[in-house]
Write an enzyme that holds these catalytic residues in place. Structure first.
Site, PDB file in Angstrom:
ATOM      1  N   ASP A  30      37.850 102.291  48.795  1.00 38.18           N
ATOM      2  CA  ASP A  30      36.632 103.046  48.505  1.00 38.18           C
ATOM      3  C   ASP A  30      37.005 104.515  48.298  1.00 38.18           C
ATOM      4  O   ASP A  30      37.820 105.074  49.028  1.00 38.18           O
ATOM      5  CB  ASP A  30      35.637 102.900  49.666  1.00 38.18           C
ATOM      6  CG  ASP A  30      34.236 103.325  49.271  1.00 38.18           C
ATOM      7  OD1 ASP A  30      33.334 102.466  49.231  1.00 38.18           O
ATOM      8  OD2 ASP A  30      34.024 104.528  48.977  1.00 38.18           O
ATOM      9  N   ASN A  87      25.631  95.279  50.928  1.00 40.81           N
ATOM     10  CA  ASN A  87      24.347  95.966  50.776  1.00 40.81           C
ATOM     11  C   ASN A  87      23.618  95.397  49.566  1.00 40.81           C
ATOM     12  O   ASN A  87      24.233  95.123  48.537  1.00 40.81           O
ATOM     13  CB  ASN A  87      24.567  97.469  50.586  1.00 40.81           C
ATOM     14  CG  ASN A  87      25.132  98.141  51.827  1.00 40.81           C
ATOM     15  OD1 ASN A  87      24.789  97.745  52.948  1.00 40.81           O
ATOM     16  ND2 ASN A  87      25.977  99.129  51.651  1.00 40.81           N
ATOM     17  N   GLY A  93      20.705  99.994  50.901  1.00 36.85           N
ATOM     18  CA  GLY A  93      21.761 101.004  50.781  1.00 36.85           C
ATOM     19  C   GLY A  93      22.725 100.749  49.641  1.00 36.85           C
ATOM     20  O   GLY A  93      23.800 101.346  49.593  1.00 36.85           O
ATOM     21  N   GLN A  94      22.344  99.880  48.697  1.00 36.97           N
ATOM     22  CA  GLN A  94      23.244  99.595  47.566  1.00 36.97           C
ATOM     23  C   GLN A  94      23.137 100.708  46.526  1.00 36.97           C
ATOM     24  O   GLN A  94      22.036 100.997  46.037  1.00 36.97           O
ATOM     25  CB  GLN A  94      22.892  98.242  46.930  1.00 36.97           C
ATOM     26  CG  GLN A  94      23.862  97.856  45.815  1.00 36.97           C
ATOM     27  CD  GLN A  94      23.577  96.483  45.218  1.00 36.97           C
ATOM     28  OE1 GLN A  94      22.558  95.855  45.527  1.00 36.97           O
ATOM     29  NE2 GLN A  94      24.461  96.027  44.361  1.00 36.97           N
ATOM     30  N   SER A  95      24.286 101.315  46.191  1.00 40.84           N
ATOM     31  CA  SER A  95      24.274 102.399  45.206  1.00 40.84           C
ATOM     32  C   SER A  95      24.997 102.023  43.919  1.00 40.84           C
ATOM     33  O   SER A  95      24.834 102.698  42.903  1.00 40.84           O
ATOM     34  CB  SER A  95      24.893 103.667  45.807  1.00 40.84           C
ATOM     35  OG  SER A  95      26.234 103.438  46.164  1.00 40.84           O
ATOM     36  N   HIS A 100      29.555  93.895  45.744  1.00 37.96           N
ATOM     37  CA  HIS A 100      30.811  94.311  46.393  1.00 37.96           C
ATOM     38  C   HIS A 100      30.699  94.094  47.883  1.00 37.96           C
ATOM     39  O   HIS A 100      29.682  94.380  48.496  1.00 37.96           O
ATOM     40  CB  HIS A 100      31.148  95.775  46.078  1.00 37.96           C
ATOM     41  CG  HIS A 100      30.010  96.732  46.284  1.00 37.96           C
ATOM     42  ND1 HIS A 100      28.988  96.862  45.378  1.00 37.96           N
ATOM     43  CD2 HIS A 100      29.723  97.585  47.291  1.00 37.96           C
ATOM     44  CE1 HIS A 100      28.118  97.758  45.809  1.00 37.96           C
ATOM     45  NE2 HIS A 100      28.535  98.207  46.986  1.00 37.96           N
ATOM     46  N   LEU A 101      31.788  93.588  48.432  1.00 36.13           N
ATOM     47  CA  LEU A 101      31.879  93.358  49.872  1.00 36.13           C
ATOM     48  C   LEU A 101      32.690  94.505  50.460  1.00 36.13           C
ATOM     49  O   LEU A 101      33.836  94.723  50.073  1.00 36.13           O
ATOM     50  CB  LEU A 101      32.570  92.014  50.132  1.00 36.13           C
ATOM     51  CG  LEU A 101      32.757  91.605  51.587  1.00 36.13           C
ATOM     52  CD1 LEU A 101      31.412  91.376  52.266  1.00 36.13           C
ATOM     53  CD2 LEU A 101      33.598  90.326  51.670  1.00 36.13           C
TER      54      LEU A 101
END
Ligand code: 5GP
Ligand code: ZN
Length: 114
Positions: A30, A87, A93-95, A100-101
């Site tokens: 990340d 998310n 909270g997914q942006s 994706h994990l």
């Protein structure tokens, strides 16, 4: 051409620190790590979110978890434990709208998350 940043990382059009790749998924660090180990495991196939998964995606989702398990082992965090997060949607909270994990470890994780 896809405008999706994770599709671009999968296609190697955008740079990322890739830690694993196979026919189904790619895993990379990340860019804004929230823990000493913070890796994203993403399917090669563009799926926007958990809401968009199809029954045929079931093996792929299981594969993402097993890849995260292997990376946790390799990074030496399996014994002390780690967190896997998916998310979904704005309130989840997914942006980035490509499934994706998150693999998070190397520090103690609070509960409940903020
Ligand atoms: P989300 O909030 O959607 O669950 O997580 C998206 C994650 O993707 C965030 O932790 C964010 O730091 C990471 N991210 C966003 N853009 C990039 C990028 O271009 N490269 C990498 N390596 N990570 C990214
Ligand atoms: Zn994508």
């Amino acid at each position: 051409m896809s405008e999706c940043i994770f599709c671009k990382i999968v296609a190697k059009e955008v740079e990322a620190k890739i830690v694993h790749e196979d026919p189904l998924c790619v895993a990379f660090s990340d860019v804004k790590p929230q823990a000493p180990v913070h890796v994203l495991v993403v399917p090669r196939k563009h799926v926007a979110s958990v809401n968009d998964l199809l029954p045929e995606d079931e093996p792929m989702v299981g594969h993402l978890v097993l890849v995260a398990q292997q990376i946790a082992l390799q990074r030496g965090i399996a014994g002390n434990g780690y967190r896997l997060v998916l998310n979904c949607g704005p309130m989840g909270g997914q942006s980035v709208d490509h499934l994706h994990l998150h693999l998070l470890g190397g520090r103690s994780m609070g509960w409940p998350p903020g």
